[in-house]
Design a protein around this motif. Structure first.
Motif, short mmCIF file in Angstrom:
data_model
loop_
_atom_site.label_atom_id
_atom_site.label_comp_id
_atom_site.label_asym_id
_atom_site.label_seq_id
_atom_site.Cartn_x
_atom_site.Cartn_y
_atom_site.Cartn_z
N SER A 123 16.17 4.35 -6.80
CA SER A 123 15.90 5.76 -6.64
C SER A 123 14.16 5.98 -6.27
N PHE A 124 13.68 5.00 -6.30
CA PHE A 124 12.16 4.67 -6.23
C PHE A 124 11.79 4.13 -5.10
N ARG A 125 10.91 4.24 -4.30
CA ARG A 125 10.26 3.33 -2.83
C ARG A 125 10.46 2.13 -4.11
N THR A 126 9.51 1.02 -4.00
CA THR A 126 9.77 -0.34 -3.79
C THR A 126 8.43 -0.87 -2.79
N THR A 127 8.10 -1.99 -3.22
CA THR A 127 7.11 -3.06 -2.08
C THR A 127 6.79 -4.27 -3.19
N LYS A 128 6.08 -4.70 -2.42
CA LYS A 128 6.17 -6.49 -3.13
C LYS A 128 4.68 -7.06 -2.24
N PHE A 129 4.06 -7.35 -3.07
CA PHE A 129 2.94 -8.03 -2.17
C PHE A 129 3.26 -9.72 -2.21
N ASP A 130 2.85 -9.74 -1.24
CA ASP A 130 4.00 -11.29 -1.15
C ASP A 130 2.81 -12.54 -1.38
N ASN A 131 2.58 -13.52 -2.35
CA ASN A 131 1.45 -14.82 -2.54
C ASN A 131 0.98 -13.79 -3.07
N MET A 132 0.85 -12.99 -4.12
CA MET A 132 -0.46 -11.87 -4.59
C MET A 132 0.22 -12.97 -6.45
N PHE A 133 0.95 -12.13 -6.11
CA PHE A 133 1.25 -12.17 -8.02
C PHE A 133 2.23 -13.44 -8.15
N ARG A 134 2.93 -14.00 -9.42
CA ARG A 134 3.67 -14.67 -9.74
C ARG A 134 4.71 -14.40 -9.81
N ASP A 135 5.87 -15.33 -9.25
CA ASP A 135 7.52 -14.39 -9.98
C ASP A 135 8.42 -15.72 -10.38
N THR A 136 7.51 -15.75 -11.15
CA THR A 136 8.64 -16.11 -12.35
C THR A 136 8.00 -15.99 -13.89
N LYS A 137 7.90 -15.68 -14.94
CA LYS A 137 7.38 -15.48 -16.46
C LYS A 137 6.89 -16.35 -17.05
N LEU A 138 5.46 -16.26 -17.43
CA LEU A 138 5.14 -17.28 -18.55
C LEU A 138 6.37 -17.68 -19.85
N MET A 143 9.23 11.66 -8.28
CA MET A 143 9.89 10.62 -7.87
C MET A 143 8.99 10.09 -6.43
N ASP A 144 9.06 11.34 -5.63
CA ASP A 144 8.53 10.81 -4.47
C ASP A 144 6.70 10.47 -4.44
N HIS A 145 6.51 10.66 -5.69
CA HIS A 145 5.25 9.93 -5.60
C HIS A 145 5.14 8.38 -6.77
N ILE A 146 6.27 7.74 -6.44
CA ILE A 146 6.03 7.10 -7.55
C ILE A 146 6.78 5.82 -6.90
N THR A 147 6.33 3.97 -6.49
CA THR A 147 6.42 3.23 -6.40
C THR A 147 6.39 1.65 -7.23
N LEU A 148 7.47 1.47 -7.11
CA LEU A 148 7.77 -0.26 -8.14
C LEU A 148 6.72 -1.23 -7.20
N LEU A 149 6.20 -1.83 -7.97
CA LEU A 149 5.91 -3.11 -7.52
C LEU A 149 6.25 -4.05 -7.85
N GLU A 150 7.07 -4.28 -7.31
CA GLU A 150 7.46 -6.17 -7.87
C GLU A 150 6.30 -7.29 -7.92
N GLY A 151 6.77 -7.82 -9.25
CA GLY A 151 6.23 -9.63 -9.15
C GLY A 151 7.23 -10.73 -9.42
#
Length: 515
Positions: free
Chosen positions: A282-297, A261-269
């Motif tokens: 339960s996992f490390r999470t991160t988000k790269f601002d202004n790189m990905f869409r934050d709404t679904k197609l 679990m310590d080897h996994i990071t969830l990337l949020e779009g």
């Protein structure tokens, strides 16, 4: 203490053998001890023997104890020597292992890397990057590398300069069409240029085209995730999958192992789906601002059936033209150029009206025909409009799972089959069947129970799109009604119409796609 009788001249001294002189006469009289005296001697002797025996027994006990103590001492000495030898060997072995560990760690750090796995069908880069084509792909790769580099320095500070890998899996052509239909890019091939620019920017960055098919990206990401998860050189996996609950099952397999679990990071779009949101704590999470869409197609089905002027591929427009229109006379297996030429010729020969062009067709609002899925979505059992939007149930592999009513008696199924009713007419609406030569019955006064049975009968006909069908109103079968989960065949064996793909399908629903 024993008392002994005193000696007198009359009785004589028993311990003396000197002659006795009396009245001047020398005599040699020896006095003999009496019986009591002998008994006293014996008694004294016995006491001396008892004391001697006690002394001997004491000596024997002391010698025995000495031998036992000596034996214990020797054993303790051997144990002590063995412990000294074992500790010395243990220290030498520990030093060797420490050297080996430092060597292995050096090898791990020498080829250390972190990888970001993105499901490109849901983790979509910003519109500004997509609209720049190949240049935007290079810029996207540069931004992703910079964001990953900052993440590594922040989350894994003990690594000095690990390699950064990026793997994006998506249906390039299909996603390009959706982006064009959504109005994000002007032409579908612009997204192919974007992917090419991304691939050409960094040596370890790959945008991989998985081709057509449902959940192919999911399957590939799942396998590559498992491969990297136990790779000693991989120090972190960033998983970009916030749009799809299906990845929750993949993450569930790592729960309970803190090292994994310590080897996994969830990337949020886009915001995490419900099941993933429950796991994010339960996992490390991160988000790269202004790189990905934050709404679904919007899905292709929604775009295809959305009213209003939208841009879409030419084949889609012709597929929804009502029967009877001059454009509908074109063969369905013709290419786009053939369709355009054939349509222009047909219209010119029948009318003086100018031939329709791509611009004129896309400028007009799209009106779905009675046979289109949009029109059918307003019918329920051929009686009226639906009040809610239907959804498609899928299992963990993304395969479509339709409800099958097993309570219908076999006699009813046989009886309805003999009626030769038109499935499309009764299940999709009176205007759905536009086959002028349809030989099935359209005049039968169907009952509610027969309609229920007919729906089950229609499921016995395999759908052309199989388990990948995304039409929520599809009346045909997407799995064999006779097959049980995990069973690769049914009663009909190789003669089954679903043979090769419709058997053994997991009926446990993991996600429902609303369309």
């Amino acid at each position: 203490m024993a008392r002994f009788p005193t000696f007198s001249p009359e009785s004589g001294n028993p311990f003396s053998s000197s002659p006795s002189y009396s009245n001047g006469n020398l005599t040699t009289a020896r006095t003999m001890p009496d019986q009591s005296t002998i008994d006293l001697f014996k008694d004294r002797h016995n006491r001396l023997m008892s004391t001697e025996n006690e002394k001997n027994k004491l000596i024997e006990d002391l010698l025995c104890r000495l031998e036992l103590t000596e034996d214990q001492y020797q054993r303790s000495r051997l144990d002590h020597d063995r412990e000294i030898r074992y500790n010395r060997e243990g220290q030498m072995r520990e030093n060797q292992l420490q050297n080996q560990l430092r060597g292995v760690k050096g090898l791990m750090d020498r080829n250390a890397f972190v990888v970001v796995l993105l499901d490109g069908d849901g983790m979509i880069f910003s519109e500004e990057l997509l609209q720049q084509g190949e240049k935007g792909g290079k810029e996207a790769a540069s931004q992703l590398w910079g964001a990953m580099n900052d993440f590594v320095h922040r989350a894994i500070p003990h690594l000095s300069s690990p390699k950064i890998l990026a793997r994006i899996y998506a249906n390039v052509k299909g996603l390009g069409d959706v982006l064009q239909m959504s109005g994000i890019i002007d032409r579908a091939t612009l997204f192919e240029d974007f992917a090419r620019g991304f691939n050409g920017s960094k040596l370890l960055f790959d945008f991989i085209d998985v081709g057509n098919g449902k959940d192919k990206a999911d399957d590939k990401i799942t396998e590559i995730f498992k491969l990297y998860l136990h790779d000693i050189h991989c120090h972190q996996i960033l998983l970009g999958c916030s749009h799809d609950n299906g990845y929750a099952r993949l993450l569930d397999d790592t729960m309970g192992d803190a090292m994994l679990m310590d080897h996994i990071t969830l990337l949020e779009g886009v915001p995490f789906e419900r099941e993933l949101a429950n796991l994010r704590a339960s996992f490390r999470t991160t988000k790269f601002d202004n790189m990905f869409r934050d709404t679904k197609l919007a899905t292709p089905y929604q775009l295809k059936n959305a009213p209003g002027p939208i841009q879409r591929p030419l084949q889609t427009i012709f597929a929804n033209i009502p029967i009877g229109s001059p454009l509908a006379q074109v063969p369905s297996n013709s290419t786009t150029d053939e369709i355009t030429n054939s349509t222009t010729t047909s219209i010119t020969s029948k009318s003086n009206t100018p031939a329709p062009t791509w611009a004129s067709m896309t400028a007009a609002p799209f009106i779905p025909s009675a046979s289109s899925p949009a029109a059918r979505s307003g019918m329920k059992n051929g009686t009226g409009p639906l009040k809610s939007t239907p959804g498609i149930n899928r299992n963990r592999l993304g395969q479509r799972v339709d409800d099958l009513d097993e309570s219908i008696p076999n006699e009813d199924i046989k009886r309805v089959k003999k009626l030769k009713l038109c499935n499309v007419y009764y299940l999709n609406g009176a205007d759905a069947c536009n086959n002028a030569r349809c030989t099935h019955d359209h005049d039968y006064n169907i009952t509610k129970n027969d309609l229920k049975t007919l729906r089950q009968v229609a499921r016995m006909t395999p759908c052309y799109f199989k388990t990948e069908c995304d039409d929520p109103k599809c009346i045909y079968g997407h799995r064999c009604p006779q097959s049980q989960p995990n069973s690769k065949e049914c009663w009909y064996k190789e003669d089954c119409r679903f043979a090769g793909w419709g058997h053994g399908i997991d009926t446990r629903i993991c996600k429902t796609t609303k369309v």
